[in-house]
Design an enzyme around this catalytic site. Structure first.
Site: not given
Ligand SMILES: NC(=O)c1ccc[n+]([C@@H]2O[C@H](COP(=O)([O-])OP(=O)(O)OC[C@H]3O[C@@H](n4cnc5c(N)ncnc54)[C@H](OP(=O)(O)O)[C@@H]3O)[C@@H](O)[C@H]2O)c1
Length: 237
Positions: A133, A147
């Protein structure tokens, strides 16, 4: 047929990856945690759903072992799943939350990568993408320390692990991505989001489909020489 495991695949960036890799002719092992409703809508014989709680060591290791029980080669591992909890202040962050965040965001990629290398080193190929991130660039905020620390450590792990993996021609990179329009921001106020977007030179959030394109590129055969790198994809930040 090429194979990929994407963690956290029922939503956001993970889900966009599932769609893109399927379109590209891959067999996709899509990991989910609580919900699989979005994945279930996709009707494609090359999509396999697997559940695991990545905060648990045994479930995490079994996730990878179960895949290698069925196939010899897993071309790509995308460590995408992450837990994000924003507290109101540093004092509110509990040790349990810190611990849980480290388990999902750092220890799970560690365990999956270790298991992956064990199986893939004999094939002298492989590719791991860790999703980091842009928060790491700024040291995060006191409210999201767990985080940001987990992502910072994930980047360091990427660099050190890549050196070991390079002996076996397994490429390991982290994509340090910027603010992307997903449910991870569901609890943020629109005012805070507006302020955050103002900091981005391109003045907009990324779309999860855009990020998925970069994940596909750096994990595909088109990437032959980038490893141990932290690649920023953040609209100019
Ligand atoms: N969106 C942004 O602005 C942003 C920026 C920088 C980095 N990122 C990174 O991008 C990646 C994807 O995030 P996203 O933005 O697409 O958000 P997201 O839709 O919330 O995806 C996060 C995923 O992680 C899963 N997860 C959480 N806790 C878990 C656990 N205990 N065991 C297994 N799975 C788990 C969630 O499943 P459940 O919902 O079922 O728990 C969800 O499918 C992440 O690594 C995040 O840190 C995102």
């Amino acid at each position: 047929m090429k194979t990929v495991l994407i963690t956290g695949a029922n939503s956001g960036i993970g889900y966009s990856c599932v769609e893109l890799f399927l379109k590209g002719g891959y067999k996709v092992y899509a990991h989910y945690h609580n919900q699989k409703d979005h994945l279930e809508v996709i009707k494609n014989k090359n999509l396999i759903l697997i559940q695991a709680d990545l905060s648990k060591e045994i479930e995490t290791i079994d996730l990878m072992r179960n895949i290698f029980d069925k196939i010899e080669i897993l071309d790509i591992l995308v460590n995408n799943a992450a837990f994000y909890k924003r507290d109101s202040s540093f004092e509110d962050i509990s040790f349990e939350d810190l611990n849980y965040t480290m388990h999902v965001n750092l220890y799970a990629p560690f365990l999956l990568s270790k298991e992956y290398l064990k199986h893939m080193k004999v094939h002298n190929k492989g590719n791991i993408i860790n999703i980091s991130s842009i928060g790491v660039k700024y040291g995060g905020t006191p409210c999201s320390i767990a985080y940001t620390v987990s992502k910072s450590a994930l980047e360091t792990m990427t660099i050190s692990f890549a050196k070991e993996a390079a002996k076996y021609n397994v490429l390991v990179n982290a994509l340090r991505i910027g603010v992307t329009d997903t449910k991870i921001h569901a609890n943020a106020s629109s005012k805070n989001m507006e302020k955050r977007i103002e900091m981005i030179p391109l003045k907009r959030m990324a779309l999860s489909d855009e990020i998925a394109q970069y994940i596909l590129f750096f994990s595909s055969n088109k990437n032959t020489y980038v490893t141990g790198s932290i690649i920023t994809i953040a609209g100019g930040e």
